[in-house]
Enzyme design. Structure first.
Site, PDB file in Angstrom:
ATOM      1  N   HIS A 196       0.863  -1.188   0.000  1.00  0.00           N
ATOM      2  CA  HIS A 196       0.000   0.000   0.000  1.00  0.00           C
ATOM      3  C   HIS A 196       0.895   1.231   0.000  1.00  0.00           C
ATOM      4  CE1 HIS A 196      -3.258  -2.709   1.892  1.00  0.00           C
ATOM      5  NE2 HIS A 196      -3.512  -2.551   0.608  1.00  0.00           N
ATOM      6  N   GLU A 199       1.957   3.769   3.064  1.00  0.00           N
ATOM      7  CA  GLU A 199       2.510   3.198   4.300  1.00  0.00           C
ATOM      8  C   GLU A 199       4.042   3.202   4.237  1.00  0.00           C
ATOM      9  OE1 GLU A 199       0.443  -0.573   4.509  1.00  0.00           O
ATOM     10  OE2 GLU A 199      -1.507   0.423   4.411  1.00  0.00           O
ATOM     11  N   ARG A 254      -3.229   4.890  -1.882  1.00  0.00           N
ATOM     12  CA  ARG A 254      -3.093   3.532  -1.351  1.00  0.00           C
ATOM     13  C   ARG A 254      -2.882   2.475  -2.434  1.00  0.00           C
ATOM     14  NH1 ARG A 254      -5.419  -0.024   2.869  1.00  0.00           N
ATOM     15  NH2 ARG A 254      -6.501  -1.777   1.918  1.00  0.00           N
ATOM     16  N   ARG A 272      -5.913  -7.071  -2.188  1.00  0.00           N
ATOM     17  CA  ARG A 272      -7.230  -7.693  -2.374  1.00  0.00           C
ATOM     18  C   ARG A 272      -7.292  -8.376  -3.742  1.00  0.00           C
ATOM     19  NH1 ARG A 272      -7.004  -5.883   1.989  1.00  0.00           N
ATOM     20  NH2 ARG A 272      -8.576  -4.851   3.290  1.00  0.00           N
ATOM     21  N   HIS A 324       3.094  -3.652   6.658  1.00  0.00           N
ATOM     22  CA  HIS A 324       2.064  -2.635   6.444  1.00  0.00           C
ATOM     23  C   HIS A 324       2.107  -1.628   7.601  1.00  0.00           C
ATOM     24  CE1 HIS A 324      -0.325  -5.218   3.527  1.00  0.00           C
ATOM     25  NE2 HIS A 324       0.449  -6.127   4.104  1.00  0.00           N
TER      26      HIS A 324
END
Length: 437
Positions: A196, A199, A254, A272, A324
């Site tokens: 992401h 992060e 993100r 995902r 993360h």
């Protein structure tokens, strides 16, 4: 400047221009990200009832807030710690709603732009490009990280081998560092950071891990054992396009940066997009959502490249670690369902020892457990995919903090965060070397 040497009559006319020129030259005059976050706030609320949760979900959707925690509005329920980034023009409406509905809240960040300017280092004049004196206690751009990787490949060829596993949607190389003493038929550990984009502490840790491994290989028996008996495949920046975009355009981006043929919204949630209960609970089918699962599993070239590499080497890769932020958690499968993994006792024992080792440094507490119960149910994650594809130790770290800084973890906290996390990773790795299935 010659204007200072003009005759007095002319000088008077030039003074405003000189003053303006000097102002422009002052550091910090130009704002990061074109001042786009001026007046934006980060607000935390914890709904006490399902009625409050429903009302908060509704207003959040209407105001198009940027959810920091949890990752999707669907996760907001009674007792859920919810952090939202709200633009200046929507913050008044949200605060008025919270006050009228008598819902308790806390403003975590009063002015996001000011916090960004204070803690950010995007344009500070520091010696961050010198590879010989590379600073591991600041955040680095993608270009700097990739130059650093090339440098290590040249200067530490005995322990490091750099290679690419493919290209991103925008054509950037997906570089990996293979770390370890060269020998045949060694087991391996995969580590990725920055799946992401926003992060940033993740890529900072990946770099820190490599630095510590190289520095302590000769002096630390545990590190020597790790590098002699295992290979580490390290991907400092998984989502290269998104990470680059978070430096140049939107600090809080993100997703990946792939285009969608039917929608203007760009990007897919790279966590995902894996072929394990793909696009089920905890993932969205809408391209504009932060948890968009993509048009099909492994639609993202970054995900496809890593999945192909892991498939090819799964007989040797015994652990998968993904980094993360933020939440201070150590998670293991399953994420997509409430169920106990077959080798639970081994994995749980490794997690318990890891968080205790981490806490021993600065007293920072991490929660640990199955992702579905410790965090929330989410389908299509890399951790679940790795586990389902035969990698027995699969973990996801959610690094510091718990919301005070959120995604804007200051650079002064890079060293303590990485130091404590290093102990946790070493513990998991040493656990892996023991006879535990």
């Amino acid at each position: 400047m010659k204007c200072l040497g003009k005759r007095r009559g002319q000088a008077a006319a030039f003074l405003p221009l000189c003053w303006l020129f000097l102002k422009i030259l002052q550091p910090g005059h130009s704002h990061l990200y074109n001042n786009r976050y001026a007046g934006d706030k980060v607000i935390r609320f914890i709904p006490k009832t399902e009625e409050e949760a429903y009302a908060l979900k509704k207003i959040s959707y209407q105001l198009k807030v940027d959810l920091w925690q949890p990752s999707s509005i669907s996760y907001v329920s009674e007792g859920t710690v919810t952090d939202v980034h709200i633009p200046q023009n929507g913050s008044r409406a949200l605060l008025a709603f919270l006050q009228e509905a008598n819902i308790q809240y806390k403003v975590l960040i009063e002015d996001l732009q000011k916090t960004l300017e204070k803690g950010g280092s995007l344009h500070t004049q520091r010696n961050r490009r010198s590879l010989s004196g590379y600073n591991y206690e600041v955040y680095h751009s993608l270009e700097e990280i990739q130059n650093w990787m090339h440098h290590l490949n040249k200067t530490h060829s005995g322990l490091i081998h750099m290679f690419s596993i493919g290209r991103s949607y925008e054509g950037r190389s997906l570089f990996i560092l293979k770390l370890g003493r060269r020998s045949r038929l060694k087991r391996a550990v995969w580590i990725d950071c920055g799946i992401h984009a926003r992060e940033w502490i993740g890529p900072a840790f990946c770099q820190w891990f490599v630095k510590e491994a190289l520095l302590t290989y000769k002096s630390d028996p545990a590190m020597r054992k790790m590098l002699n008996h295992l290979y580490f495949y390290i991907m400092p920046v998984f989502n290269v396009d998104g990470y680059h975009f978070s430096w140049t355009n939107d600090r809080f981006w993100r997703k990946t940066r792939s285009r969608n043929s039917r929608f203007r919204c760009r990007g897919v949630d790279a966590n995902r997009n894996w072929k394990v209960k793909w696009c089920d609970e905890g993932a969205s089918m809408h391209p504009c959502d932060d948890t968009y699962c993509g048009p099909f599993p492994e639609s993202e070239p970054e995900v496809k490249a890593v999945a192909n590499f892991l498939r090819k080497h799964r007989k040797h890769i015994r652990a998968y670690l993904s980094f993360h932020a933020y939440a201070q958690m150590l998670l293991y499968p399953y994420s997509y369902k409430y169920a106990t993994i077959p080798n639970f006792s081994c994995v749980e024992s490794a997690a318990y020892k890891a968080v205790n080792a981490l806490q021993s440094v600065y007293g920072v507490r991490y929660r640990y457990g199955p992702a579905s119960t410790t965090l929330y149910v989410s389908s299509g994650s890399s951790m679940d995919w790795a586990y389902k594809n035969g990698i027995p130790y699969a973990f996801a770290f959610e690094l510091r903090d718990t919301g005070y800084f959120g995604f804007l973890l200051p650079e002064m906290l890079i060293k303590p965060t990485c130091t404590e996390t290093m102990l946790a990773v070493k513990n998991i790795t040493m656990h892996l070397l023991k006879k535990c299935p």
